[in-house]
Write a protein that holds these residues in place. Structure first.
Motif, PDB file in Angstrom:
ATOM      1  N   GLU A 196      -5.520 -25.667  21.275  1.00  0.00           N
ATOM      2  CA  GLU A 196      -4.719 -24.749  22.093  1.00  0.00           C
ATOM      3  C   GLU A 196      -5.675 -23.735  22.690  1.00  0.00           C
ATOM      4  N   VAL A 197      -5.953 -23.856  23.967  1.00  0.00           N
ATOM      5  CA  VAL A 197      -7.080 -23.180  24.601  1.00  0.00           C
ATOM      6  C   VAL A 197      -6.593 -22.209  25.665  1.00  0.00           C
ATOM      7  N   ARG A 198      -7.134 -20.993  25.633  1.00  0.00           N
ATOM      8  CA  ARG A 198      -6.869 -20.010  26.680  1.00  0.00           C
ATOM      9  C   ARG A 198      -8.192 -19.498  27.228  1.00  0.00           C
ATOM     10  N   CYS A 199      -8.321 -19.516  28.550  1.00  0.00           N
ATOM     11  CA  CYS A 199      -9.508 -18.999  29.213  1.00  0.00           C
ATOM     12  C   CYS A 199      -9.345 -17.501  29.447  1.00  0.00           C
ATOM     13  N   HIS A 200     -10.442 -16.770  29.392  1.00  0.00           N
ATOM     14  CA  HIS A 200     -10.379 -15.320  29.515  1.00  0.00           C
ATOM     15  C   HIS A 200     -10.806 -14.847  30.909  1.00  0.00           C
ATOM     16  N   GLU A 201     -11.843 -14.035  31.023  1.00  0.00           N
ATOM     17  CA  GLU A 201     -12.099 -13.277  32.244  1.00  0.00           C
ATOM     18  C   GLU A 201     -12.579 -14.103  33.430  1.00  0.00           C
ATOM     19  N   ASP A 221      -8.995 -22.124  34.101  1.00  0.00           N
ATOM     20  CA  ASP A 221      -8.606 -20.980  34.922  1.00  0.00           C
ATOM     21  C   ASP A 221      -8.333 -19.769  34.048  1.00  0.00           C
ATOM     22  N   PRO A 222      -8.815 -18.579  34.426  1.00  0.00           N
ATOM     23  CA  PRO A 222      -8.538 -17.368  33.631  1.00  0.00           C
ATOM     24  C   PRO A 222      -7.038 -17.150  33.443  1.00  0.00           C
ATOM     25  N   GLY A 223      -6.666 -16.878  32.205  1.00  0.00           N
ATOM     26  CA  GLY A 223      -5.273 -16.612  31.882  1.00  0.00           C
ATOM     27  C   GLY A 223      -4.434 -17.839  31.631  1.00  0.00           C
ATOM     28  N   PHE A 249     -13.647 -18.543  26.701  1.00  0.00           N
ATOM     29  CA  PHE A 249     -12.367 -19.121  26.324  1.00  0.00           C
ATOM     30  C   PHE A 249     -12.181 -18.964  24.823  1.00  0.00           C
ATOM     31  N   ARG A 250     -10.970 -19.191  24.384  1.00  0.00           N
ATOM     32  CA  ARG A 250     -10.663 -19.105  22.962  1.00  0.00           C
ATOM     33  C   ARG A 250      -9.811 -20.299  22.574  1.00  0.00           C
ATOM     34  N   VAL A 251     -10.213 -21.011  21.549  1.00  0.00           N
ATOM     35  CA  VAL A 251      -9.377 -22.052  20.966  1.00  0.00           C
ATOM     36  C   VAL A 251      -8.472 -21.389  19.936  1.00  0.00           C
ATOM     37  N   HIS A 252      -7.169 -21.465  20.170  1.00  0.00           N
ATOM     38  CA  HIS A 252      -6.225 -20.850  19.240  1.00  0.00           C
ATOM     39  C   HIS A 252      -6.309 -21.560  17.896  1.00  0.00           C
ATOM     40  N   TYR A 253      -5.842 -20.906  16.870  1.00  0.00           N
ATOM     41  CA  TYR A 253      -5.907 -21.544  15.578  1.00  0.00           C
ATOM     42  C   TYR A 253      -4.580 -21.453  14.848  1.00  0.00           C
ATOM     43  N   TYR A 283      -3.123 -30.832  29.213  1.00  0.00           N
ATOM     44  CA  TYR A 283      -1.982 -30.249  29.921  1.00  0.00           C
ATOM     45  C   TYR A 283      -2.229 -28.759  30.121  1.00  0.00           C
ATOM     46  N   ARG A 284      -1.731 -28.235  31.237  1.00  0.00           N
ATOM     47  CA  ARG A 284      -1.785 -26.803  31.500  1.00  0.00           C
ATOM     48  C   ARG A 284      -0.361 -26.293  31.674  1.00  0.00           C
ATOM     49  N   ALA A 285      -0.031 -25.204  30.972  1.00  0.00           N
ATOM     50  CA  ALA A 285       1.317 -24.651  31.042  1.00  0.00           C
ATOM     51  C   ALA A 285       1.628 -24.141  32.447  1.00  0.00           C
TER      52      ALA A 285
END
Length: 364
Positions: free
Chosen positions: A311-316, A251-253, A284-288, A215-217
Motif C-alpha cells: 500500500e504505497v503513497r507518494c509524497h512531495e 504521483d504525489p499524493g 514514497f511510503r509503503v504503508h504497513y 492500481y491507483r485510487a
C-alpha cells in the motif's frame, strides 16, 4: 484476573488469547465472538459512537482519551444504524474491547489487511498513550480507534473490525543471524533473501503475464459500505496501472496498490509484521497494515508462498519506482507456542496464496 502461563517468551498464540479472555485480561461488551481470535492476534470491534475531531492526537502521559476528546471533539455520530466516515476527516471510536494487562505482557495494534487496502488509516490509542498502536505492559483501560479515511469515504456500523491487536511476552524478535539460518534451512522467501534488520522485499513491476502491475485510487468515488463483500466494480474506484518497461512514476499524493516480487512464507512458530524501509530510498511510503500470521503462505497451512500486497503513497515529488527495488521489510518474531490454528488452514483467510489483489470489498 490472571494471565496464562507461558512456556517461553514470544508472541502469544490463539490458545493463550482465549485463556486471557477467560481470565478477564481481555474484556469486552458484548462478549468476544470466536471469529475475532486469529492465530496470533485479536480483531477489535468498533463501538456505537464516533467522535469527529479537529485533529489526530495522543492522550499523553497522565491524561485520558476522554479528557482529550473534550478538547478536540467537533460532534458525535451514532453508528448504530450505520454512518458515513468522510474522506479527509478524523474520527475517534471507542472500541468494544478493554485490557487489564499483567506486568509481563505488552501489545501492539495494526490495521487489518482489508483496512489498509482501502487507504483507511486506522490506529489504536489508549489512556496515557504516547505512541500510536503501542500498549505498554501492565496497561489497564479502554481502547480507541482513530480513523482517517484517506481515499474513500466508508460506511461503518458497530462491531466492524478495522484493526487488530497482538500480544507478546518478553523478547520475541528474530535477529538477522536467526533469519539467515531459518532461510537456509527452510526458505522464508522465494529467491534470494535480502536480510538487513528484517527480511527485505521488493516491488514486482514485470508480471509473468500481461502488463497489469497495480492500481491507483480514483480521487472522486462513491461511499464503500464495509459490510459488502465482493460487491463493488473495481473500475469505479481504481485506475489500472500497466507497464511493459519495468517502472512506473508515482504521483504525489496518490495511493497505489502494488505487489511484492517475492512470495513470503511465515512458519507456524513465527509471526511477522511489515515495517517501513529506509526513508532515503525515495519520496514514497509503503504503508504497513501488516500483521502476517503464522502459516501465511506456508505449506503447513496449505500455502505455496504468498506475495505481500504493498500500500504505497507518494509524497512531495513524482518518483520513479523500478522493478525489483527494495521497498519494505518483514520483521519476524518467534511465537511463545505454535498456534492451534494457522492462517489459511480452515479459517476462511481472505489472502492466502494471494498475488496482486484489492480488498475483499471489490468484485474479482
Amino acid at each position: 484476573m490472571s494471565a496464562p502461563a507461558l512456556p517461553t517468551p514470544g508472541v502469544l498464540p490463539c490458545q493463550s488469547l482465549e485463556a486471557m479472555i477467560s481470565g478477564g485480561v481481555i474484556a469486552a461488551d458484548p462478549a468476544i465472538a470466536p471469529g475475532q481470535v486469529q492465530p496470533a492476534s485479536l480483531d477489535l470491534r468498533l463501538g456505537a459512537v464516533a467522535y469527529r475531531v479537529r485533529a489526530s492526537f495522543l492522550a499523553g502521559d497522565g491524561a485520558t482519551v476522554a479528557d482529550r476528546l473534550a478538547d478536540f471533539e467537533m460532534h458525535r455520530i451514532d453508528l448504530s444504524g450505520g454512518a458515513v466516515l468522510e474522506k479527509g476527516c478524523v474520527y475517534v471510536v471507542p472500541l468494544m474491547e478493554s485490557l487489564a494487562l499483567p506486568p509481563g505482557v505488552q501489545a501492539v495494534a495494526n490495521a487489518k489487511s482489508s483496512t489498509g487496502r482501502l487507504d483507511l488509516l486506522t490506529r489504536t490509542i489508549t489512556d496515557g498513550g504516547t505512541e500510536f498502536d503501542r500498549i505498554p505492559a501492565g496497561y489497564h483501560g479502554p481502547l480507541y480507534a482513530e480513523i482517517c479515511p484517506r481515499s474513500f469515504s466508508v460506511l461503518v456500523r458497530p462491531g466492524m473490525r478495522l484493526n487488530q491487536i497482538r500480544f507478546r511476552s518478553g523478547q520475541a524478535l528474530l535477529d538477522d543471524a536467526a533469519l539467515r539460518a531459518r532461510h537456509a534451512a527452510t526458505p522464508l522467501v522465494s529467491g534470494p533473501a535480502h536480510v538487513d534488520q528484517g527480511l527485505g522485499f521488493s516491488v514486482d513491476l514485470r508480471p509473468a503475464t500481461g502488463s497489469l502491475v497495480g492500481y491507483r485510487a480514483k480521487p472522486h468515488t462513491g461511499v464503500i459500505d464495509l459490510e459488502k463483500i465482493g460487491h463493488y466494480p473495481p473500475g469505479e474506484y481504481w485506475e489500472e496501472i500497466h507497464t511493459d518497461q519495468g517502472r512506473i512514476i508515482l504521483d504525489p499524493g496518490a495511493f497505489y496498490i502494488l505487489v511484492s516480487r517475492e512470495a513470503v512464507h511465515i512458519p507456524p512458530d513465527c509471526a511477522a509484521e511489515m515495517a517501513p524501509y529506509l526513508a532515503m530510498v525515495g519520496e514514497f511510503r509503503v504503508h504497513y497494515a501488516g500483521f502476517f500470521d503464522p502459516g501465511f503462505g506456508h505449506a503447513a497451512a496449505g500455502g505455496t508462498g504468498s506475495r505481500g500486497v504493498l500500500e504505497v503513497r507518494c509524497h512531495e515529488a513524482p518518483f520513479v519506482l523500478e522493478h525489483g527495488q527494495i521497498v519494505g521489510r518483514l520483521v519476524y518474531e518467534r511465537m511463545a507456542e505454535v498456534p492451534t490454528q494457522l492462517y489459511g488452514a480452515g479459517i476462511a483467510s481472505n489472502y492466502q496464496g494471494q498475488g496482486l489483489k484489492l480488498s475483499k470489498h471489490f468484485a474479482a
